[in-house]
Design a protein around this motif. Structure first.
Motif, PDB file in Angstrom:
ATOM      1  N   LEU A  27       0.828  -1.201   0.000  1.00 35.25           N
ATOM      2  CA  LEU A  27       0.000   0.000   0.000  1.00 35.25           C
ATOM      3  C   LEU A  27       0.867   1.258   0.000  1.00 35.25           C
ATOM      4  O   LEU A  27       0.567   2.224  -0.691  1.00 35.25           O
ATOM      5  CB  LEU A  27      -0.932   0.019   1.212  1.00 35.25           C
ATOM      6  CG  LEU A  27      -1.912  -1.160   1.343  1.00 35.25           C
ATOM      7  CD1 LEU A  27      -2.683  -1.066   2.642  1.00 35.25           C
ATOM      8  CD2 LEU A  27      -2.852  -1.205   0.153  1.00 35.25           C
ATOM      9  N   LEU A  28       1.913   1.257   0.805  1.00 40.27           N
ATOM     10  CA  LEU A  28       2.860   2.367   0.904  1.00 40.27           C
ATOM     11  C   LEU A  28       4.243   1.795   1.156  1.00 40.27           C
ATOM     12  O   LEU A  28       4.378   0.756   1.807  1.00 40.27           O
ATOM     13  CB  LEU A  28       2.513   3.300   2.073  1.00 40.27           C
ATOM     14  CG  LEU A  28       1.224   4.100   2.048  1.00 40.27           C
ATOM     15  CD1 LEU A  28       1.024   4.808   3.392  1.00 40.27           C
ATOM     16  CD2 LEU A  28       1.231   5.117   0.937  1.00 40.27           C
ATOM     17  N   ASP A  29       5.260   2.490   0.668  1.00 40.56           N
ATOM     18  CA  ASP A  29       6.624   2.112   1.013  1.00 40.56           C
ATOM     19  C   ASP A  29       7.547   3.318   0.907  1.00 40.56           C
ATOM     20  O   ASP A  29       7.146   4.367   0.400  1.00 40.56           O
ATOM     21  CB  ASP A  29       7.137   0.936   0.168  1.00 40.56           C
ATOM     22  CG  ASP A  29       7.121   1.199  -1.321  1.00 40.56           C
ATOM     23  OD1 ASP A  29       6.804   2.327  -1.727  1.00 40.56           O
ATOM     24  OD2 ASP A  29       7.427   0.270  -2.081  1.00 40.56           O
ATOM     25  N   GLY A  30       8.751   3.187   1.399  1.00 41.81           N
ATOM     26  CA  GLY A  30       9.814   4.177   1.356  1.00 41.81           C
ATOM     27  C   GLY A  30       9.405   5.619   1.174  1.00 41.81           C
ATOM     28  O   GLY A  30       8.973   6.294   2.106  1.00 41.81           O
ATOM     29  N   GLN A  31       9.568   6.129  -0.034  1.00 41.25           N
ATOM     30  CA  GLN A  31       9.319   7.540  -0.365  1.00 41.25           C
ATOM     31  C   GLN A  31       7.867   7.937  -0.085  1.00 41.25           C
ATOM     32  O   GLN A  31       7.608   9.019   0.423  1.00 41.25           O
ATOM     33  CB  GLN A  31       9.651   7.787  -1.836  1.00 41.25           C
ATOM     34  CG  GLN A  31       9.417   9.203  -2.296  1.00 41.25           C
ATOM     35  CD  GLN A  31      10.607  10.104  -2.017  1.00 41.25           C
ATOM     36  OE1 GLN A  31      11.711   9.623  -1.908  1.00 41.25           O
ATOM     37  NE2 GLN A  31      10.364  11.388  -1.905  1.00 41.25           N
ATOM     38  N   LYS A  32       6.912   7.060  -0.396  1.00 39.43           N
ATOM     39  CA  LYS A  32       5.495   7.397  -0.182  1.00 39.43           C
ATOM     40  C   LYS A  32       5.188   7.537   1.309  1.00 39.43           C
ATOM     41  O   LYS A  32       4.391   8.390   1.700  1.00 39.43           O
ATOM     42  CB  LYS A  32       4.590   6.340  -0.811  1.00 39.43           C
ATOM     43  CG  LYS A  32       4.561   6.411  -2.323  1.00 39.43           C
ATOM     44  CD  LYS A  32       3.614   5.379  -2.887  1.00 39.43           C
ATOM     45  CE  LYS A  32       3.615   5.411  -4.405  1.00 39.43           C
ATOM     46  NZ  LYS A  32       2.788   4.362  -4.979  1.00 39.43           N
ATOM     47  N   ILE A  33       5.812   6.706   2.136  1.00 41.25           N
ATOM     48  CA  ILE A  33       5.607   6.830   3.583  1.00 41.25           C
ATOM     49  C   ILE A  33       6.188   8.147   4.070  1.00 41.25           C
ATOM     50  O   ILE A  33       5.567   8.856   4.863  1.00 41.25           O
ATOM     51  CB  ILE A  33       6.197   5.625   4.345  1.00 41.25           C
ATOM     52  CG1 ILE A  33       5.309   4.401   4.123  1.00 41.25           C
ATOM     53  CG2 ILE A  33       6.335   5.939   5.841  1.00 41.25           C
ATOM     54  CD1 ILE A  33       5.735   3.155   4.852  1.00 41.25           C
ATOM     55  N   GLN A  34       7.379   8.499   3.589  1.00 39.85           N
ATOM     56  CA  GLN A  34       8.003   9.754   4.017  1.00 39.85           C
ATOM     57  C   GLN A  34       7.158  10.961   3.605  1.00 39.85           C
ATOM     58  O   GLN A  34       6.961  11.886   4.390  1.00 39.85           O
ATOM     59  CB  GLN A  34       9.423   9.881   3.460  1.00 39.85           C
ATOM     60  CG  GLN A  34      10.180  11.067   4.002  1.00 39.85           C
ATOM     61  CD  GLN A  34      10.270  11.082   5.519  1.00 39.85           C
ATOM     62  OE1 GLN A  34      10.394  10.056   6.177  1.00 39.85           O
ATOM     63  NE2 GLN A  34      10.166  12.266   6.103  1.00 39.85           N
TER      64      GLN A  34
END
Length: 184
Positions: A6-13
């Motif tokens: 659903l979300l990871d790395g850059q999208k979470i930041q």
């Protein structure tokens, strides 16, 4: 088992930065506002929010604590074996303050209800708001809604949302786990 990111790395930041800016819009300099991460999983998000807010606000002192809700849950006696609690880390009173409760995933609302009960040991807040990274809509057992949402997901009760953090030795990632359908 099927997994969907659903979300990871850059999208979470980016999501965390957006949440921080929403908090700043509503709480300005945090003079009367405290952040409280709900143990065990909300503390990782609370740490990230706190860290980013301090960077954005140029090291302004923002109070942050961790709240254990183990013995306030309505299901803690139903678990097999001994129940072990996490430690509270709150060296301040919340009397008359605005409290932002922080958790990683909002599902049924029962964890938040327990957190509201546990908060009373630290005083009576002026206002309580809820910030979550993931809001699993349509699964509430209680009428609780977040004030700040990182990402909403419509999921089945049989699905699981798992959040991992780089600070615990994994990677920043949110995945939706589904069991494959049974063959007919």
């Amino acid at each position: 088992m099927q997994k969907k990111t659903l979300l990871d790395g850059q999208k979470i930041q980016i999501t965390i930065k957006r949440l921080c800016h929403q908090l700043i819009e509503n709480h300005d300099d945090f003079a009367n506002t405290v952040l409280i991460g709900i143990q065990p999983r909300g503390i990782f998000l609370a740490d990230r929010i706190h860290q980013d807010l301090q960077q954005i606000l140029k090291n302004k002192k923002i109070l942050k604590g961790n709240l254990d809700i183990t013995f306030f849950r309505d299901d803690f006696r139903r678990k097999d074996g001994l129940v072990t609690a996490s430690s509270n880390s709150m060296d301040f009173i919340i009397e008359g303050k605005k409290v932002i409760l922080i958790d990683d995933v909002l599902w049924t609302g029962r964890t938040i209800r327990a957190a509201l009960d546990a908060l009373l040991a630290y005083g009576r807040p002026e206002k309580v708001e809820l910030l979550v990274l993931i809001d699993r809509r349509f699964s509430r057992h209680l009428p609780i809604e977040p004030d700040y949402i990182g990402h909403q997901v419509d999921s089945l009760n049989s699905q699981q949302v798992k959040v991992t953090w780089a600070s615990e030795g994994s990677e920043d990632k949110v995945i939706l786990i589904s069991e494959p359908p049974l063959p007919k």
